[in-house]
Design an enzyme around this catalytic site. Structure first.
Site, PDB file in Angstrom:
ATOM      1  CG  ASN A   1      -0.263   0.125   2.518  1.00  0.00           C
ATOM      2  OD1 ASN A   1       0.725  -0.567   2.773  1.00  0.00           O
ATOM      3  ND2 ASN A   1      -0.753   0.991   3.379  1.00  0.00           N
TER       4      ASN A   1
ATOM      5  CD  GLU B   1       2.716  -0.328  10.541  1.00  0.00           C
ATOM      6  OE1 GLU B   1       1.546  -0.508  10.976  1.00  0.00           O
ATOM      7  OE2 GLU B   1       2.959   0.027   9.397  1.00  0.00           O
TER       8      GLU B   1
ATOM      9  CB  CYS C   1      -2.164  -0.027   8.942  1.00  0.00           C
ATOM     10  SG  CYS C   1      -0.633   0.939   9.078  1.00  0.00           S
TER      11      CYS C   1
ATOM     12  CD  GLU D   1       8.292   0.490  10.776  1.00  0.00           C
ATOM     13  OE1 GLU D   1       8.866  -0.404  10.123  1.00  0.00           O
ATOM     14  OE2 GLU D   1       7.218   1.012  10.414  1.00  0.00           O
TER      15      GLU D   1
END
Length: 488
Positions: free
Chosen positions: A159, A256, A291, A468
């Site tokens: 994505n 993630e 997300c 992150e």
């Protein structure tokens, strides 16, 4: 529909030890989401190619970890400059990769530049550990070292390929690691230009390697004994397989994953700003395919009907179409499978009592060839229903009514996910209370930006573990060694 661009797509190759390879175990035909037509052939890495890439990274690690920190910093800052200079090319590649609208593509490149620059700035200021005194250590002198793992296996999803690279690779390289990245075969183009610029920035061959591929390549990368840590962006099902494989050798993994982020709208908020921002974040960022987007809209009952109508009107006004055109807000979704999944969830939600406000049907006419689904707003959604509990990963917004702060919090925390959350209120005390009480890795109040380089970004529960971004994101790529010197 003309989706052509003056920028030619680069040939997709494996990048192993600084060499381009066009042969793997198979070929994937890339489909342009805007047209539904094939536009490139993607060589797929297999176990042998993964092994070559990992060994190339392993050989490069000895030199890269010994490279002066200032040199690593200079190279990463140069990389940030080069990515910025190639904004137009990266935007064009993002459109070709997954049909992201041009405005979002440009914004994504700008965000990626900031992530690279942020970790480039950290590379010569690394947290090297601490010293323990002779007295406090019982007569011995001790200190700790923060050391790079070695080869990092990075698996990124389709994505946001450039952003995923920027969120993983600069931090890993700044810490002295080398990287083998497996981009999705669905979106291979951005990684090609990124690899070219890595080399142009002066980062040695083998420090960064690219192996497009499917599940076979991913499994080989995760299980390779020379890969010392895995960082993965994607869905929970794949994450379970990765975690299980890593558990066999106790290999650390950074995950993630998905989200079902709640966006809480209170009656005392700036409702005009809240409506525009909430609607754009649900649909205008990668057509809902991200997300951390606020895909559950929780609205206080005293303003519920008016706010639902406002959001529906804004969503219906967004232009859906050719991602090349500058006024397009929403481009296509990734493929036919996404269309089928999204449409089936929308239909089931209506069968379960949700009210369709706008959208809800694949677009035809001039857009029939591509994978276009309009911004879709569903109101009166049951908090326990599939639509409120499962990630759609498309342009669908579920609106839920709440009465008071306690109910809003219970609904917001009532999923397996815990990635992001948003609050809109004019009451600072309420914002502070809820920011602490929301069970998410990140909270944005009154339209604050999410997933920025200087703050840690990560989730809990089905949204993953680790971070992150920020110093925490850098520390993910070190392990700690304790050293002591006696008197003998």
């Amino acid at each position: 529909m003309d989706t052509s661009t003056d920028f030619a797509l680069p040939p997709v190759t494996l990048r192993i030890g600084g060499q381009a390879r066009s042969v793997g175990v198979g070929i994937h035909e890339h489909i342009n989401p805007a047209t539904g037509q094939p536009d490139a052939l993607v060589p797929l890495a297999g176990a042998a190619e993964v092994d070559e890439a990992v060994h190339a990274a392993h050989r490069a690690f000895t030199h890269w970890r010994a490279t002066p920190a200032g040199t690593r910093a200079k190279a990463l800052l140069k990389l940030a400059q080069l990515v910025e200079e190639h904004t137009e090319e990266f935007a064009a590649l993002a459109i070709a990769d997954n049909g992201i609208a041009r405005a979002s593509a440009n914004a994504t490149v700008a965000a990626a530049v900031e992530w690279i620059r942020y970790y480039g700035g950290w590379a010569d200021k690394l947290p090297l550990g601490r010293i323990t005194s002779a007295v406090g250590a019982g007569g011995s002198f001790g200190h700790t070292l923060r050391q790079p793992y070695g080869v990092i296996g990075a698996i990124i999803t389709w994505n946001a390929p450039l952003m995923s690279l920027a969120m993983k690779v600069p931090a890993a390289l700044a810490a002295g690691n080398t990287v083998v990245v497996k981009p999705s075969e669905l979106t291979p183009f951005s990684a090609m230009l990124f690899a070219d610029l890595i080399s142009e920035a002066g980062i040695p061959a083998g420090v960064f390697n690219v192996i497009p591929g499917g599940a076979e390549a991913g499994a080989a990368l995760v299980e390779h004994p020379l890969v010392k840590k895995v960082t993965f962006t994607g869905g929970p099902e794949t994450a379970r397989k990765i975690t299980s494989a890593c558990a066999q050798t106790f290999k650390p993994v950074l995950l993630e994953l998905g989200g079902k982020s709640a966006n809480l709208i209170f009656a005392d908020a700036d409702l005009e700003a809240a409506a525009m921002h909430s609607t754009y974040m649900a649909f205008g960022v990668m057509s809902g395919q991200a997300c951390a987007l606020p895909t559950r809209l929780l609205v206080q009952e005293s303003i519920y009907d008016a706010f639902v109508a406002k959001v529906g009107a804004i969503a219906a006004s967004f232009k859906v179409g050719n991602p090349q055109e500058p006024d397009t807000i929403c481009g296509p979704v990734i493929n036919q499978g996404a269309i089928d999944r999204i449409d089936s969830m929308v239909k089931r939600a209506q069968e379960q009592g949700a009210r369709l406000v706008t959208g809800g049907q694949r677009l035809e006419g001039d857009l029939a060839g591509g994978f276009y689904y309009p911004p879709t707003v569903l109101a009166d959604v049951n908090p326990d229903s599939e639509l409120a509990q499962k990630e759609v990963f498309g342009p669908v917004l579920a609106i839920i009514r709440f009465s008071d702060e306690a109910e809003a919090l219970a609904i917001a925390n009532g999923t397996d996910y815990g990635l992001s959350g948003s609050i809109w209120t004019g009451d600072a005390r309420r914002a502070i209370r809820l920011a602490e009480a929301l069970e998410t890795g990140e909270v944005a109040v009154n339209g604050a930006a999410i997933a920025v380089a200087e703050r840690p970004f990560g989730g809990i529960g089905h949204s993953g573990n680790g971070n992150e971004g920020g110093l925490e994101g850098l520390e993910e790529f070190f392990w700690t060694k304790s050293v002591a010197y006696g008197n003998g």
